[in-house]
Design a protein around this motif. Structure first.
Motif, PDB file in Angstrom:
ATOM      1  N   PHE A  78       0.821  -1.193   0.000  1.00  0.00           N
ATOM      2  CA  PHE A  78       0.000   0.000   0.000  1.00  0.00           C
ATOM      3  C   PHE A  78       0.863   1.254   0.000  1.00  0.00           C
ATOM      4  CE2 PHE A  78      -2.227   3.296   2.534  1.00  0.00           C
ATOM      5  CZ  PHE A  78      -3.131   3.674   1.563  1.00  0.00           C
ATOM      6  N   ASP A  79       2.006   1.200   0.686  1.00  0.00           N
ATOM      7  CA  ASP A  79       2.900   2.362   0.708  1.00  0.00           C
ATOM      8  C   ASP A  79       3.301   2.775  -0.706  1.00  0.00           C
ATOM      9  OD1 ASP A  79       2.827   2.580   3.437  1.00  0.00           O
ATOM     10  OD2 ASP A  79       4.642   1.392   3.749  1.00  0.00           O
ATOM     11  N   HIS A  80       3.544   1.795  -1.542  1.00  0.00           N
ATOM     12  CA  HIS A  80       3.911   2.085  -2.931  1.00  0.00           C
ATOM     13  C   HIS A  80       2.717   2.671  -3.680  1.00  0.00           C
ATOM     14  CE1 HIS A  80       6.633   1.674  -6.284  1.00  0.00           C
ATOM     15  NE2 HIS A  80       5.639   1.194  -7.014  1.00  0.00           N
ATOM     16  N   ALA A  81       1.552   2.115  -3.475  1.00  0.00           N
ATOM     17  CA  ALA A  81       0.340   2.614  -4.148  1.00  0.00           C
ATOM     18  C   ALA A  81      -0.009   4.026  -3.688  1.00  0.00           C
ATOM     19  CB  ALA A  81      -0.828   1.665  -3.902  1.00  0.00           C
ATOM     20  N   LYS A  82       0.139   4.282  -2.381  1.00  0.00           N
ATOM     21  CA  LYS A  82      -0.241   5.611  -1.893  1.00  0.00           C
ATOM     22  C   LYS A  82       0.716   6.684  -2.388  1.00  0.00           C
ATOM     23  CE  LYS A  82       1.823   5.574   2.700  1.00  0.00           C
ATOM     24  NZ  LYS A  82       1.551   5.535   4.131  1.00  0.00           N
TER      25      LYS A  82
ATOM     26  N   TRP B 277     -10.998   8.361   1.145  1.00  0.00           N
ATOM     27  CA  TRP B 277     -11.474   6.989   1.039  1.00  0.00           C
ATOM     28  C   TRP B 277     -10.414   6.030   0.515  1.00  0.00           C
ATOM     29  CZ3 TRP B 277     -15.024   4.817   3.649  1.00  0.00           C
ATOM     30  CH2 TRP B 277     -16.106   5.557   4.094  1.00  0.00           C
ATOM     31  N   GLU B 278      -9.425   6.549  -0.185  1.00  0.00           N
ATOM     32  CA  GLU B 278      -8.393   5.656  -0.700  1.00  0.00           C
ATOM     33  C   GLU B 278      -7.522   5.073   0.407  1.00  0.00           C
ATOM     34  OE1 GLU B 278      -8.208   4.483  -4.225  1.00  0.00           O
ATOM     35  OE2 GLU B 278     -10.130   5.158  -3.445  1.00  0.00           O
TER      36      GLU B 278
ATOM     37  N   VAL C 155      -6.201  -3.914   1.299  1.00  0.00           N
ATOM     38  CA  VAL C 155      -6.022  -4.828   0.168  1.00  0.00           C
ATOM     39  C   VAL C 155      -4.787  -5.666   0.474  1.00  0.00           C
ATOM     40  CG1 VAL C 155      -5.547  -5.018  -2.306  1.00  0.00           C
ATOM     41  CG2 VAL C 155      -7.114  -3.245  -1.464  1.00  0.00           C
ATOM     42  N   SER C 156      -4.972  -6.955   0.613  1.00  0.00           N
ATOM     43  CA  SER C 156      -3.871  -7.820   1.053  1.00  0.00           C
ATOM     44  C   SER C 156      -2.955  -8.246  -0.086  1.00  0.00           C
ATOM     45  CB  SER C 156      -4.418  -9.054   1.774  1.00  0.00           C
ATOM     46  OG  SER C 156      -5.275  -9.774   0.905  1.00  0.00           O
ATOM     47  N   HIS C 157      -3.449  -8.243  -1.283  1.00  0.00           N
ATOM     48  CA  HIS C 157      -2.635  -8.696  -2.414  1.00  0.00           C
ATOM     49  C   HIS C 157      -2.689  -7.654  -3.529  1.00  0.00           C
ATOM     50  CE1 HIS C 157      -1.056 -10.661  -5.804  1.00  0.00           C
ATOM     51  NE2 HIS C 157      -1.309 -11.891  -5.480  1.00  0.00           N
ATOM     52  N   TRP C 158      -1.547  -7.067  -3.775  1.00  0.00           N
ATOM     53  CA  TRP C 158      -1.425  -6.102  -4.860  1.00  0.00           C
ATOM     54  C   TRP C 158      -0.755  -6.766  -6.048  1.00  0.00           C
ATOM     55  CZ3 TRP C 158      -3.282  -1.326  -5.539  1.00  0.00           C
ATOM     56  CH2 TRP C 158      -3.828  -0.685  -4.426  1.00  0.00           C
ATOM     57  N   ASN C 159      -1.196  -6.403  -7.232  1.00  0.00           N
ATOM     58  CA  ASN C 159      -0.509  -6.842  -8.446  1.00  0.00           C
ATOM     59  C   ASN C 159      -0.479  -5.665  -9.410  1.00  0.00           C
ATOM     60  OD1 ASN C 159      -3.001  -6.769  -9.922  1.00  0.00           O
ATOM     61  ND2 ASN C 159      -3.496  -8.783  -9.091  1.00  0.00           N
ATOM     62  N   PHE C 160       0.199  -5.847 -10.512  1.00  0.00           N
ATOM     63  CA  PHE C 160       0.365  -4.741 -11.457  1.00  0.00           C
ATOM     64  C   PHE C 160      -0.974  -4.286 -12.029  1.00  0.00           C
ATOM     65  CE2 PHE C 160       1.304  -2.720 -15.507  1.00  0.00           C
ATOM     66  CZ  PHE C 160       2.192  -1.742 -15.081  1.00  0.00           C
TER      67      PHE C 160
END
Length: 190
Positions: free
Chosen positions: A8-12, A63-64, A70-75
């Protein structure tokens, strides 16, 4: 199939970058009316859409935070999020162009770009369904009820109507409805 796992750190990080650019672009455009009051005449419907979009982005960003669950992130999820967030930036640029070009005023500009603006805004509400799905069914049922899907569908339908309407009274009433509803929605959720 090779999946790239991220946190999530990468997504945020990508969320923060793009939404920050969106807010900056929107505020910079709105401040131009103060800096150049004689050369730039504001159109109140346009300004209210700017305020609505700013509110919508802030609400979206809040809200994001639920993406942390989300436990599993993918591309694919990351790429979707990247595309979704960029719709907010596109909306900001459509509302606040770097210059008006051939348009005499923001009134002319707004109505000449209404198809792009409302098409992108409607698409954004459609993408929101996917974003909510990524957060999981538990998230949906805990935070939303029947109102969420009805809200999004109604917003999409109204955006389609706005694409085809050139009636200024319709657009004035529409922004007032969108703004009041969003304020009410935020108030009831928080």
């Amino acid at each position: 199939m090779l999946l790239t796992i991220i946190t999530f750190d990468h997504a945020k990080t990508i969320i923060a970058i793009i939404l920050s650019l969106s807010i900056t672009h929107l505020i910079k455009g709105m401040v131009n009316f103060i800096e150049h009051p004689k050369s730039l005449r504001a159109y109140w419907v346009h300004l209210l859409w700017c305020g609505y979009l700013l509110l919508l982005i802030i609400h979206f960003w809040w809200w994001e935070a639920a993406l942390k669950d989300v436990s599993h992130w993918n591309f694919a999820k990351y790429f979707f999020l990247f595309l979704y967030i960029n719709t907010y930036y596109v909306l900001c640029v459509l509302l606040m162009p770097s210059n008006l070009g051939e348009h005499k005023s923001y009134v002319d500009y707004f109505y000449s770009r209404k198809k792009w603006f409302f098409g992108t805004l409607g698409f954004c509400f459609l993408l929101d369904f996917i974003d909510t799905f990524i957060k999981g069914s538990d998230y949906f049922f805990i935070h939303y009820g029947w109102e969420y899907p009805i809200r999004n569908v109604c917003h999409i339908v109204l955006c389609i109507a706005a694409i085809y309407s050139s009636n200024r009274k319709f657009h004035a009433v529409l922004i007032l409805l969108f703004l009041l509803y969003e304020l009410s929605y935020i108030y009831r959720l928080f």
